[in-house]
Design a protein around this motif. Structure first.
Motif, short mmCIF file in Angstrom:
data_model
loop_
_atom_site.label_atom_id
_atom_site.label_comp_id
_atom_site.label_asym_id
_atom_site.label_seq_id
_atom_site.Cartn_x
_atom_site.Cartn_y
_atom_site.Cartn_z
N GLY A 164 124.85 -13.81 42.24
CA GLY A 164 125.07 -14.12 43.85
C GLY A 164 125.48 -15.42 44.02
O GLY A 164 125.19 -15.97 45.21
N LYS A 165 126.80 -16.01 43.44
CA LYS A 165 127.14 -17.34 43.86
C LYS A 165 128.68 -17.26 43.89
O LYS A 165 129.14 -16.28 43.38
N GLY A 182 137.89 -9.78 38.27
CA GLY A 182 137.85 -11.19 38.69
C GLY A 182 136.92 -11.88 38.76
O GLY A 182 135.82 -11.42 38.82
N VAL A 183 136.88 -13.22 38.29
CA VAL A 183 135.65 -14.11 37.88
C VAL A 183 134.79 -14.30 39.21
O VAL A 183 133.61 -14.59 39.28
N GLN A 184 135.48 -14.25 40.56
CA GLN A 184 134.80 -14.41 41.85
C GLN A 184 133.87 -13.25 42.10
O GLN A 184 132.48 -13.46 42.31
N LEU A 185 134.32 -12.15 42.05
CA LEU A 185 133.46 -11.04 42.30
C LEU A 185 132.42 -10.87 41.07
O LEU A 185 131.31 -10.38 41.33
N PRO A 195 117.53 -21.11 31.74
CA PRO A 195 117.32 -19.46 32.15
C PRO A 195 118.20 -18.78 32.89
O PRO A 195 118.87 -19.67 33.87
N ILE A 196 118.59 -17.48 32.60
CA ILE A 196 119.50 -17.02 33.44
C ILE A 196 118.94 -15.98 34.19
O ILE A 196 117.96 -15.16 34.04
N VAL A 197 119.07 -16.29 35.47
CA VAL A 197 118.50 -15.50 36.76
C VAL A 197 119.51 -14.69 37.25
O VAL A 197 120.47 -14.99 38.09
N ILE A 198 119.16 -13.29 37.09
CA ILE A 198 120.07 -12.26 37.48
C ILE A 198 119.82 -12.07 39.22
O ILE A 198 118.77 -11.33 39.23
N GLN A 199 120.60 -12.44 40.13
CA GLN A 199 120.14 -12.15 41.33
C GLN A 199 121.42 -11.70 41.98
O GLN A 199 122.28 -12.62 42.63
N ASP A 257 132.52 -21.42 42.15
CA ASP A 257 132.62 -22.83 41.82
C ASP A 257 131.14 -23.54 41.73
O ASP A 257 130.77 -24.74 41.73
N LYS A 258 130.01 -22.43 41.97
CA LYS A 258 128.81 -22.91 41.91
C LYS A 258 127.96 -22.70 40.49
O LYS A 258 126.88 -22.71 40.51
N LEU A 259 128.83 -22.04 39.61
CA LEU A 259 128.11 -21.52 38.50
C LEU A 259 127.99 -22.72 37.47
O LEU A 259 128.43 -23.71 37.65
#
Length: 833
Positions: free
Chosen positions: A204-205, A194-197, A266-270, A208-210
């Motif tokens: 880490g968002k 699922g998109v939320q997980l 920039p894509i920040v993977i956190q 709805d904050k993407l």
């Protein structure tokens, strides 16, 4: 002369040749076969129509969602799931996120009725041109049908079922309802459904904050979640992101300028910090067993329960780290055992690839331990080059000094000696400095301990288990030594004997003769208890005997009060394991679990109350309904016990008139709730509990438990070491927390040098308590009103006058203190010979 006119030639008529009997039968047979096949297909088709699962149930979409476990303060500490998923409504999903998925997976989603015939034709043409299956044509609706109602088998029958179900779904569900199922159901890699997980896992968002760049990257994952993982393959993920953005432009959802801006973002993977289940594994397993027994596995793993526990998350982390650090210290004292194994040169790459698949971090975590392979040797620097998955780094000389003199061999193949490390050696490596762009990490040589340990920490006022570790590595051994391992406690059992003695005529000033003694054992040889240090001190007080853990004195005390008396007393404190009915009991010869012994000590810490250790406080279902809730038991403060109970003149709750506890002692799991106390049972007078605490404070301040002095606050405790150092213990407490530590091998053998309770177990206990108590106020143990202090001459146990050499302050139950001074007759002195 007669002239004849020539007649025109008539065309020759060809006679139709009658078919041969064989051809006639073939024609009829072919027509019949085709008819039969058509009828069979129609029959199968109509059979499928009747046998297919109902799509109506999708209207009430309730997928498997993870159950979450929370600690005492509401911190998320664990999860149970088959599929790691959190369901979110469509109205919480950004519109452009939905558009991104539609553009990438099914551009005609809003036009077709379940099957995209235009898409099928387009895919067929592309696949024909490329002569391979380059593009699929399954719609989002078909993907939902396959995921929710069918098996993933690749057969024509499944595709036919999928098409029928897709048509039915479009008739019964709205487009938003189909998207709601699809976007919550789909697997997007890294264990996230699922998109939320997925939003939490990668960025880490909340979903709805993407931003647009992140939405497009998620929408690119369904095609191949592992291959396009932004954690493992960021460049591939960005290429796929670009494809999704261009598709969005083509479909008119965004402008080219917006796409270009998103590509440049920039894509920040956190990743959202995941629950470290490894640290809490034994605690969570205890909770899991309890819940499965009550609610069943189906409900636990699929129904999204909210489980609230007694765990203190910070204490649990401290417990895990302390056990790991302590066991490594014990193990390294025994020396380096060599590499785990050796790989041939051709085996290195496959091995590293397997390790790489298990690493989800962008860079290796500092302090974490990984398996790595030696790929280079520098004898001059005495330094190794190593690989951990796809990361490279160095193992310098200074970071393997604990192993002693180790020879470095610059060739593949197993060296002749364990004291050598060569190419292809598989080593345990701890990260000292993480890698940057997969290179430059610095490692330290590590080693998996062979010994095991257990730690359990309990709130003595409630019985709530705050932390529990049952071994070094749950993945390798699920045996919970804190709850299941029955081991000899050695001298850690002595406080129970001494407490029983206090209630049967002895005091802290009682004099016992520390001289050798022998007892008939029923065999050819007599039993001669020996002191650990082989030193015999002559007459000593009870305090000195416990402080220095004198074996002979403990045996004599047990002899004086009686073995049966001590066994009954141990049961009263909560010991349920069978106990030896002989004098060896004084030296801890009967096996108990760490849970039992720690719980027994909590009676001293609580002021005389027994609390049953428990783990779960509340459980909610996925809709927030309370399935169970346990009221927290609470030990009352001193003075709330009746005076008759405090004096021991009336039976405490749970005792009969003879002062015996019923044989059914509650087992760990849930607290026993009683009207009188709200969940706790007074089992010994508060004066006894306080005096035992005072005695064990001396063990810490000037005896075998000296390492615990590092806490810098009032602390009581006792070490335990069995014969040949097979078991090492330390159980101790402060007013807010009691903890017990056991160290040993599963298959009993000596812990070797440094394997005593004070050297192997006490350091683990101390490190844990330092972390557990950080931020908690320093408290003293409360003194009951019925306790008296007096100056005592330890040479004879009688009152001492000010200025008497060696005189000490002693505590007594009021009325039991000595009444004569050193120079007077010793009629009031209790002694054992």
């Amino acid at each position: 002369m007669e002239i004849y006119k020539a007649q025109p030639r008539q065309p020759q008529r060809r006679l139709k040749k009658a078919p041969t009997p064989t051809l006639k039968y073939l024609l009829w047979g072919g027509a019949g076969g085709a008819t039969i096949m058509l009828l069979a297909f129609l029959g199968y088709f109509f059979y499928l129509l009747g046998a297919l699962p109902k799509v109506d149930r999708l209207a009430d979409y309730r997928p498997p969602i993870l159950s979450q476990v929370y600690g005492q303060d509401g911190t998320l500490v664990g999860e149970f799931y088959l599929e790691r998923r959190t369901v979110v409504p469509v109205d919480k999903m950004p519109k452009r996120l939905i558009q991104a998925f539609v553009s990438a997976e099914d551009s005609n989603f809003y036009q077709h009725k379940g099957i995209d015939y235009v898409g099928i034709a387009r895919a067929a043409v592309k696949n024909l041109i490329s002569m391979r299956k380059k593009e699929g044509a399954s719609t989002i609706t078909q993907q939902v049908a396959k995921s929710m109602l069918l098996t993933p088998e690749k057969k024509f029958s499944r595709k036919l079922k999928e098409a029928i179900l897709a048509k039915r779904m479009e008739e019964r569900l709205t487009k938003d309802e189909i998207l709601y199922i699809y976007l919550n159901q789909i697997y997007l890699g890294a264990g996230a459904y699922g998109v939320q997980l997925a939003a939490e896992t990668y960025f880490g968002k909340e979903v709805d904050k993407l931003n647009l760049a992140e939405m497009a990257m998620l929408a690119g994952l369904p095609k191949a979640p592992n291959s396009y993982s932004p954690i493992k393959h960021l460049e591939r993920a960005k290429e796929r992101q670009g494809y999704v953005l261009e598709r969005m432009v083509k479909e008119g959802y965004i402008t080219q300028a917006e796409a270009d801006y998103a590509k440049a973002t920039p894509i920040v993977i956190q990743p959202l910090k995941k629950v470290n289940a490894e640290q809490s594994a034994y605690f969570l397993e205890q909770v899991r067993q309890q819940l499965v027994e009550k609610y069943g596995e189906e409900r636990l793993y699929k129904d999204g329960l909210k489980i609230y526990t007694t765990m203190n998350a910070e204490m649990q982390r401290g417990a895990y780290d302390s056990v790991v650090n302590g066991l490594k210290a014990v193990d390294k004292r025994q020396g380096f055992r060599g590499a785990a194994k050796y790989l041939a040169e051709a085996e290195v790459e496959p091995f590293c690839k397997k390790v790489e698949d298990d690493i989800d971090e962008l860079s290796l975590k500092q302090g974490a331990v990984y398996q790595g392979v030696v790929t280079g040797v520098d004898p001059a620097k005495h330094e190794l080059t190593v690989r951990v998955g796809d990361r490279t780094g160095t193992l310098p000389k200074k970071n393997m000094e604990w192993a002693g003199k180790v020879e470095l061999v610059n060739s593949y193949g197993k060296p002749q000696t364990k004291r050598a490390i060569g190419l292809g050696a598989v080593l345990e490596l701890q990260v000292k400095e993480p890698d940057k762009n997969r290179t430059g990490a610095v490692f330290a040589l590590d080693q998996v301990p062979e010994a095991q340990a257990a730690l359990i920490a309990i709130d003595p006022m409630t019985g709530g288990v705050r932390a529990m570790v049952g071994g070094y590595d749950y993945k390798k051994s699920q045996f919970n030594r804190a709850m299941q391992a029955k081991r000899n406690p050695g001298s850690a059992f002595k406080p129970i004997i001494y407490a029983a003695a206090l209630e049967h005529g002895m005091t802290t000033a009682s004099i016992i003769d520390d001289t050798q003694v022998e007892y008939e054992s029923g065999g050819d040889k007599a039993w001669k208890p020996k002191n650990y240090d082989n030193v015999y001190r002559g007459p000593v007080t009870m305090r000195e005997a416990l402080t220095n853990s004198i074996n002979v004195v403990s045996v004599k005390i047990l002899e004086q009060i009686g073995v049966g008396t001590a066994i009954d007393y141990a049961k009263k404190l909560g010991i349920t394991s069978p106990l030896a009915s002989n004098l060896t009991l004084a030296l801890g010869s009967s096996s108990v679990t760490p849970m039992e012994l720690t719980s027994a000590y909590s009676v001293f810490a609580s002021g005389g109350y027994r609390t049953t250790p428990y783990f779960v406080t509340k459980v909610l279902d996925r809709d927030g309904n309370v399935l169970e809730e346990v009221p927290e038991p609470k030990v009352p403060v001193f003075g709330q016990m009746s005076s008759a109970q405090a004096q021991g003149d009336a039976p405490a709750q749970g005792e009969d008139e003879e002062g015996k506890v019923p044989p059914a002692v509650p087992q760990p799991g849930q607290p026993v709730i009683t009207e009188a106390t709200g969940g706790v049972i007074p089992v010994i007078p508060p004066e006894t509990a306080f005096i035992m605490t005072n005695l064990m404070q001396s063990v810490v301040s000037s005896g075998t438990g000296g390492r615990a002095r590092a806490l810098g606050r009032p602390v009581a405790g006792k070490t335990g070491t069995t014969n040949d150092m097979k078991d090492a213990w330390f159980v101790g407490y402060v007013p807010q927390l009691v903890a017990g530590v056991w160290v040993g091998y599963d298959q009993e053998r000596s812990l070797g040098a440094g394997g005593s309770g004070g050297q192997a177990a006490a350091p683990i206990w101390t490190e844990f308590m330092q972390r557990a108590l950080a931020g908690l106020p320093v408290k003293s143990f409360p003194t009951p009103g019925n306790v008296t202090f007096a100056l005592i001459d330890p040479r004879n146990g009688r009152l001492a006058k000010d200025g008497t050499p060696g005189a000490v302050q002693e505590c007594f139950v009021s009325g039991t203190e000595p009444t004569s001074y050193s120079s007077e007759p010793a009629a009031d002195t209790v002694s054992a010979q």
